[in-house]
Write a protein that holds these residues in place. Structure first.
Motif, PDB file in Angstrom:
ATOM      1  N   ARG A  42      53.985  -5.243  24.308  1.00 44.05           N
ATOM      2  CA  ARG A  42      53.885  -5.561  25.737  1.00 44.05           C
ATOM      3  C   ARG A  42      54.563  -4.487  26.580  1.00 44.05           C
ATOM      4  N   ARG A 111      50.614   1.590  16.987  1.00 46.32           N
ATOM      5  CA  ARG A 111      51.146   0.760  15.898  1.00 46.32           C
ATOM      6  C   ARG A 111      52.125   1.552  15.032  1.00 46.32           C
ATOM      7  N   ASP A 133      51.645  -8.776  12.088  1.00 42.89           N
ATOM      8  CA  ASP A 133      51.495  -8.012  10.842  1.00 42.89           C
ATOM      9  C   ASP A 133      52.841  -7.822  10.148  1.00 42.89           C
ATOM     10  N   ARG A 171      42.520 -13.126  23.067  1.00 36.84           N
ATOM     11  CA  ARG A 171      43.525 -12.259  22.458  1.00 36.84           C
ATOM     12  C   ARG A 171      43.519 -12.417  20.933  1.00 36.84           C
ATOM     13  N   ASP A 175      42.915  -9.613  18.195  1.00 36.89           N
ATOM     14  CA  ASP A 175      44.000  -9.322  17.242  1.00 36.89           C
ATOM     15  C   ASP A 175      43.562  -9.552  15.794  1.00 36.89           C
TER      16      ASP A 175
HETATM   17  O1   DC Z   1      53.512 -12.192  20.282  1.00 38.51           O
HETATM   18  P1   DC Z   1      52.852 -11.821  21.618  1.00 38.51           P
HETATM   19  O2   DC Z   1      51.784 -12.792  22.020  1.00 38.51           O
HETATM   20  O3   DC Z   1      53.849 -11.592  22.694  1.00 38.51           O
HETATM   21  O4   DC Z   1      52.133 -10.418  21.332  1.00 38.51           O
HETATM   22  C1   DC Z   1      51.417  -9.741  22.320  1.00 38.51           C
HETATM   23  C2   DC Z   1      50.323  -8.892  21.698  1.00 38.51           C
HETATM   24  O5   DC Z   1      50.900  -7.821  20.955  1.00 38.51           O
HETATM   25  C3   DC Z   1      49.383  -9.600  20.735  1.00 38.51           C
HETATM   26  O6   DC Z   1      48.261 -10.159  21.412  1.00 38.51           O
HETATM   27  C4   DC Z   1      48.975  -8.517  19.778  1.00 38.51           C
HETATM   28  C5   DC Z   1      50.117  -7.538  19.796  1.00 38.51           C
HETATM   29  N1   DC Z   1      50.969  -7.622  18.610  1.00 38.51           N
HETATM   30  C6   DC Z   1      50.554  -6.965  17.492  1.00 38.51           C
HETATM   31  O7   DC Z   1      49.476  -6.391  17.494  1.00 38.51           O
HETATM   32  N2   DC Z   1      51.354  -6.922  16.398  1.00 38.51           N
HETATM   33  C7   DC Z   1      52.534  -7.564  16.378  1.00 38.51           C
HETATM   34  N3   DC Z   1      53.307  -7.492  15.286  1.00 38.51           N
HETATM   35  C8   DC Z   1      52.974  -8.273  17.521  1.00 38.51           C
HETATM   36  C9   DC Z   1      52.144  -8.309  18.628  1.00 38.51           C
END
Ligand code: DC
Length: 219
Positions: A42, A111, A133, A171, A175
């Protein structure tokens, strides 16, 4: 990779499944640091938008990454994310961030940068880390893995009760279907269905799972 005495508890799951609440309570209960990996994705998204970069423009985003003054820390028992020396909080939950974070989180260079920062935490402390992940990519060797799930209705209701505009279904689709580190139930993870739990009963169930995975606890 876990090459020292610190250990990681991985909590993964879809948006608004309640994994943050469970991870926070587990960290408190077990005396560990809770790390919110989503806050890092974020923060990058917020800054990219601030810079006026189109979230669809992966080339421009990758070029901007070395310019980001992003640092991760700890305050009390919780992780913090700072940009340009300022700890971010409310801005991370803005609707515009919700709308773009999955697009930016799918970029491999983003990432790679954030996974490195996530693994760095383990050099300093044992932790509970929540994300998408954590059990599959960030700490695949940890024996302590929980996948928190909840029905789409429960998750959408939870977000609207928080007063946030967030299309959790869109989302989650993004994801779960991306090529890089999609949301999956990691090998060795136990699924905790959080649709009908109270916070207390969900945390109790999570502690039972961790015990069954061999985590020593002083009850
Ligand atoms: O946990 P969150 O909803 O605040 O995460 C926001 C976005 O960040 C989620 O839609 C995908 C990405 N995310 C990710 O790809 N890998 C992670 N380990 C944590 C979040």
């Amino acid at each position: 990779m876990q090459t020292h005495s610190h250990f990681a508890i991985a909590i993964d799951g879809p948006a608004a499944s309640g994994k943050s609440t469970i991870a926070k309570c587990l960290a408190r209960e077990l005396g560990l640091v809770m790390v919110n990996s989503g806050a890092m994705y974020r923060a990058v998204t917020w800054k990219i938008l601030q810079m006026g970069i189109d979230p669809q423009d992966a080339t421009a985003i990758v070029a901007a990454l070395p310019l980001l003054q992003l640092s991760c820390g700890v305050s009390g028992n919780y992780s913090t994310v700072s940009l340009d020396g300022k700890v971010l909080d409310e801005e991370l939950r803005e609707t515009i961030v919700n709308q773009s974070v999955s697009i930016i989180a799918a970029i491999p260079a983003v990432r790679n940068m954030l996974v490195q920062l996530q693994r760095d935490y383990l050099n300093h402390t044992s932790l509970v880390m929540e994300g998408r992940d954590i059990g599959s990519i960030v700490f695949p060797d940890t024996p302590y893995k929980i996948y928190v799930d909840a029905s789409e209705e429960v998750r959408a209701a939870r977000r609207s009760a928080e007063g946030v505009t967030d299309s959790v279904a869109a989302r989650d689709k993004a994801d779960s279907n991306r090529n890089n580190s999609p949301l999956i139930v990691a090998e060795g993870a136990v699924v905790l269905d959080n649709s009908d739990h109270t916070v207390a009963s969900a945390v109790a169930a999570a502690l039972d799972i961790l015990r069954s995975q061999g985590l020593a606890m002083h009850d």
